[in-house]
Design an enzyme around this catalytic site. Structure first.
Site, PDB file in Angstrom:
ATOM      1  N   GLU A   1      14.043 -56.733  67.414  1.00 41.33           N
ATOM      2  CA  GLU A   1      15.235 -55.950  67.726  1.00 41.33           C
ATOM      3  C   GLU A   1      16.176 -55.870  66.534  1.00 41.33           C
ATOM      4  O   GLU A   1      16.098 -56.680  65.603  1.00 41.33           O
ATOM      5  CB  GLU A   1      15.957 -56.556  68.924  1.00 41.33           C
ATOM      6  CG  GLU A   1      15.146 -56.454  70.202  1.00 41.33           C
ATOM      7  CD  GLU A   1      15.850 -57.028  71.412  1.00 41.33           C
ATOM      8  OE1 GLU A   1      15.371 -56.754  72.518  1.00 41.33           O
ATOM      9  OE2 GLU A   1      16.864 -57.737  71.266  1.00 41.33           O
TER      10      GLU A   1
ATOM     11  N   CYS B   1       4.845 -45.593  70.958  1.00 39.55           N
ATOM     12  CA  CYS B   1       3.725 -46.490  70.655  1.00 39.55           C
ATOM     13  C   CYS B   1       2.397 -45.874  71.072  1.00 39.55           C
ATOM     14  O   CYS B   1       1.398 -45.986  70.358  1.00 39.55           O
ATOM     15  CB  CYS B   1       3.920 -47.843  71.332  1.00 39.55           C
ATOM     16  SG  CYS B   1       5.156 -48.872  70.496  1.00 39.55           S
TER      17      CYS B   1
ATOM     18  N   ASN C   1       7.769 -57.661  69.093  1.00 42.71           N
ATOM     19  CA  ASN C   1       8.915 -56.767  68.993  1.00 42.71           C
ATOM     20  C   ASN C   1      10.018 -57.432  68.178  1.00 42.71           C
ATOM     21  O   ASN C   1      10.202 -58.647  68.223  1.00 42.71           O
ATOM     22  CB  ASN C   1       9.409 -56.305  70.370  1.00 42.71           C
ATOM     23  CG  ASN C   1       9.825 -57.419  71.315  1.00 42.71           C
ATOM     24  OD1 ASN C   1       9.252 -58.505  71.323  1.00 42.71           O
ATOM     25  ND2 ASN C   1      10.819 -57.145  72.135  1.00 42.71           N
TER      26      ASN C   1
ATOM     27  N   CYS D   1       5.385 -48.004  75.182  1.00 45.34           N
ATOM     28  CA  CYS D   1       6.304 -46.869  75.311  1.00 45.34           C
ATOM     29  C   CYS D   1       5.631 -45.601  74.764  1.00 45.34           C
ATOM     30  O   CYS D   1       4.543 -45.658  74.178  1.00 45.34           O
ATOM     31  CB  CYS D   1       7.606 -47.157  74.569  1.00 45.34           C
ATOM     32  SG  CYS D   1       7.456 -47.142  72.772  1.00 45.34           S
TER      33      CYS D   1
ATOM     34  N   GLU E   1       3.551 -53.281  69.610  1.00 41.99           N
ATOM     35  CA  GLU E   1       2.341 -52.495  69.375  1.00 41.99           C
ATOM     36  C   GLU E   1       2.341 -51.857  67.990  1.00 41.99           C
ATOM     37  O   GLU E   1       1.337 -51.874  67.274  1.00 41.99           O
ATOM     38  CB  GLU E   1       2.202 -51.393  70.443  1.00 41.99           C
ATOM     39  CG  GLU E   1       2.103 -51.923  71.859  1.00 41.99           C
ATOM     40  CD  GLU E   1       3.447 -52.050  72.570  1.00 41.99           C
ATOM     41  OE1 GLU E   1       3.467 -51.884  73.794  1.00 41.99           O
ATOM     42  OE2 GLU E   1       4.482 -52.316  71.909  1.00 41.99           O
TER      43      GLU E   1
END
Length: 138
Positions: free
Chosen positions: A44, A96, A42, A93, A55
């Protein structure tokens, strides 16, 4: 590529996360139908909306390399300094799940890990039932 190796690669990818705001690191390891594995983390962004999940990072890398059929993904996510007993399971999520659905083979495995030994195994179909995919647009 077995489940344990895919989980190990997801945990390895987690270490590369850029998470100055949430401090919640996520790593993913995506297995394609050709047997190649693509890692992602990930990343940010100060705008929050510009953040991208591990993902999708892995999936984008795979598609860029010409892969369009995914057979499994391992995901590992928890706060930076969480001791093992406080780690939870970080499921993909919604966006994803839908993104993976675009390229998923039937029965695509999803491994959610909080350590190499503690892994929940499911499928994308279980996480995204009655989903919409490319076949609905043909």
């Amino acid at each position: 590529m077995n489940k344990q190796e895919l989980v190990r690669l997801a945990l390895e990818a987690r270490a590369r996360s850029y998470v100055p705001y949430s401090h919640f690191r996520v790593g993913a390891a995506l297995l394609t139908s050709s047997g190649k594995v693509y890692q992602g983390c990930n990343v940010e962004n100060a705008s929050y909306g510009g953040t991208i999940c591990a993902e999708r990072t892995a999936a984008l890398r795979a598609v860029y390399e010409g892969e369009q059929r995914f057979s499994a993904i391992a995901v590992a996510g928890f706060p930076e300094d969480a001791p093992p007993e406080e780690r939870g399971y970080a499921y993909p999520c919604g966006i994803c799940r839908q993104f993976l659905r675009e390229f998923a083979l039937p029965g695509m495995k999803v491994y959610i890990a909080r350590s190499e030994e503690e892994v929940i195994e499911t499928t994308l179909e279980e996480l995204l039932p009655m989903s919409f995919g490319p076949e609905h647009l043909q």
